[in-house]
Design an enzyme around this catalytic site. Sequence first.
Site, PDB file in Angstrom:
ATOM      1  N   SER A 157       0.059 -28.606  10.737  1.00  9.22           N
ATOM      2  CA  SER A 157      -0.528 -29.951  10.951  1.00  9.22           C
ATOM      3  C   SER A 157       0.564 -30.972  11.277  1.00  9.22           C
ATOM      4  CB  SER A 157      -1.342 -30.382   9.733  1.00  9.22           C
ATOM      5  OG  SER A 157      -0.516 -30.617   8.616  1.00  9.22           O
ATOM      6  N   ASN A 158       1.755 -30.798  10.725  1.00  8.88           N
ATOM      7  CA  ASN A 158       2.863 -31.703  11.087  1.00  8.88           C
ATOM      8  C   ASN A 158       3.282 -31.451  12.537  1.00  8.88           C
ATOM      9  OD1 ASN A 158       3.924 -33.501   8.831  1.00  8.88           O
ATOM     10  ND2 ASN A 158       3.611 -31.571   7.768  1.00  8.88           N
ATOM     11  N   LEU A 204       9.489 -22.492   5.514  1.00 13.45           N
ATOM     12  CA  LEU A 204       9.700 -22.096   4.114  1.00 13.45           C
ATOM     13  C   LEU A 204      10.938 -21.243   3.894  1.00 13.45           C
ATOM     14  CD1 LEU A 204       5.996 -21.411   3.102  1.00 13.45           C
ATOM     15  CD2 LEU A 204       7.431 -23.389   2.549  1.00 13.45           C
ATOM     16  N   ASN A 260      13.956 -32.334   7.706  1.00 13.16           N
ATOM     17  CA  ASN A 260      12.909 -31.607   6.992  1.00 13.16           C
ATOM     18  C   ASN A 260      11.959 -32.614   6.381  1.00 13.16           C
ATOM     19  OD1 ASN A 260      11.641 -29.309   5.624  1.00 13.16           O
ATOM     20  ND2 ASN A 260      12.513 -30.171   3.754  1.00 13.16           N
ATOM     21  N   HIS A 304       9.288 -33.198   3.270  1.00  9.79           N
ATOM     22  CA  HIS A 304       8.966 -32.628   1.957  1.00  9.79           C
ATOM     23  C   HIS A 304       7.894 -33.506   1.311  1.00  9.79           C
ATOM     24  CE1 HIS A 304       9.735 -30.458  -1.789  1.00  9.79           C
ATOM     25  NE2 HIS A 304       9.643 -31.635  -2.396  1.00  9.79           N
TER      26      HIS A 304
HETATM   27  C1  GRF Z   1       3.574 -29.974   4.271  1.00  6.15           C
HETATM   28  O1  GRF Z   1       3.066 -30.397   3.033  1.00  6.15           O
HETATM   29  C2  GRF Z   1       5.043 -30.203   4.282  1.00  6.15           C
HETATM   30  O2  GRF Z   1       5.450 -31.347   3.593  1.00  6.15           O
HETATM   31  C3  GRF Z   1       5.549 -29.007   3.561  1.00  6.15           C
HETATM   32  O3  GRF Z   1       4.713 -27.937   3.956  1.00  6.15           O
HETATM   33  C4  GRF Z   1       3.491 -28.477   4.422  1.00  6.15           C
HETATM   34  C5  GRF Z   1       3.403 -28.101   5.867  1.00  6.15           C
HETATM   35  O4  GRF Z   1       2.157 -28.347   6.314  1.00  6.15           O
HETATM   36  N1  GRF Z   1       6.906 -28.772   3.930  1.00  6.15           N
HETATM   37  P1  GRF Z   1       1.859 -28.028   7.882  1.00  6.15           P
HETATM   38  O5  GRF Z   1       2.233 -26.578   8.130  1.00  6.15           O
HETATM   39  O6  GRF Z   1       2.682 -28.973   8.696  1.00  6.15           O
HETATM   40  O7  GRF Z   1       0.380 -28.294   7.993  1.00  6.15           O
END
Ligand code: GRF
Length: 188
Positions: free
Chosen positions: A12-13, A85, A102, A104
């Site tokens: 989603s990011n 991850l 990054n 978080h």
């Molecule tokens: C998000 O909560 C981000 O902060 C963390 O992992 C999640 C990633 O979500 N690092 P997505 O894969 O971007 O939906």
Amino acid sequence: HKIAVLVSGSGSNLEAIMDAIDDGKLNCSIEFVIADRSCLAIERAKKRGIRTVVLDRRGFGKELSQRILEIIGKDLDLLVLAGFLSILEGEILKVYKDKIINIHPSLLPKFSGKGMYGLRVHEAVLKEGEKESGCTVHFVDEGVDTGRIILQKRVAVLEGDSPFDLSKRVLEEEHKLIVEAIKKVLEG
Ligand code: GRF
């Protein structure tokens, strides 16, 4: 500007970054989306015609970072970890010093560290009885979630919040913060 986005999850990011580029809000191109496992984020990138690479982390172990460096080369302007991850180590951290960011889902330095990902962060925030949480974009250094902070956004913890409720509220802010942070770092 040329960037690469490293992913492991739903993406989603990544989606927020791709939308911002398409909407003309970010003046950069995504040269690669690289994942350390098969994930929805890779499917989202494929749909938008972006070059994707999946490196199964179990097959690479410590070689993962070196492999990523070989794929992206040394000329990108920025590496964005968006729900990635695995831990980057070795030469890539030197070549891209102060050029890896990054996101978080907590107000670092609180609730940082290796085990703090997914709903675990939000469970810990609720367990501590925090009245607010938030998200942070920081530079990546040799540590885990320890690099210089670029931007943070506070998010309220509401009465009766479940970890999932809180994670969704934080994630909405992440989508805005990651775009702002890329803009800030690329435009200096
Ligand atoms: C998000 O909560 C981000 O902060 C963390 O992992 C999640 C990633 O979500 N690092 P997505 O894969 O971007 O939906």
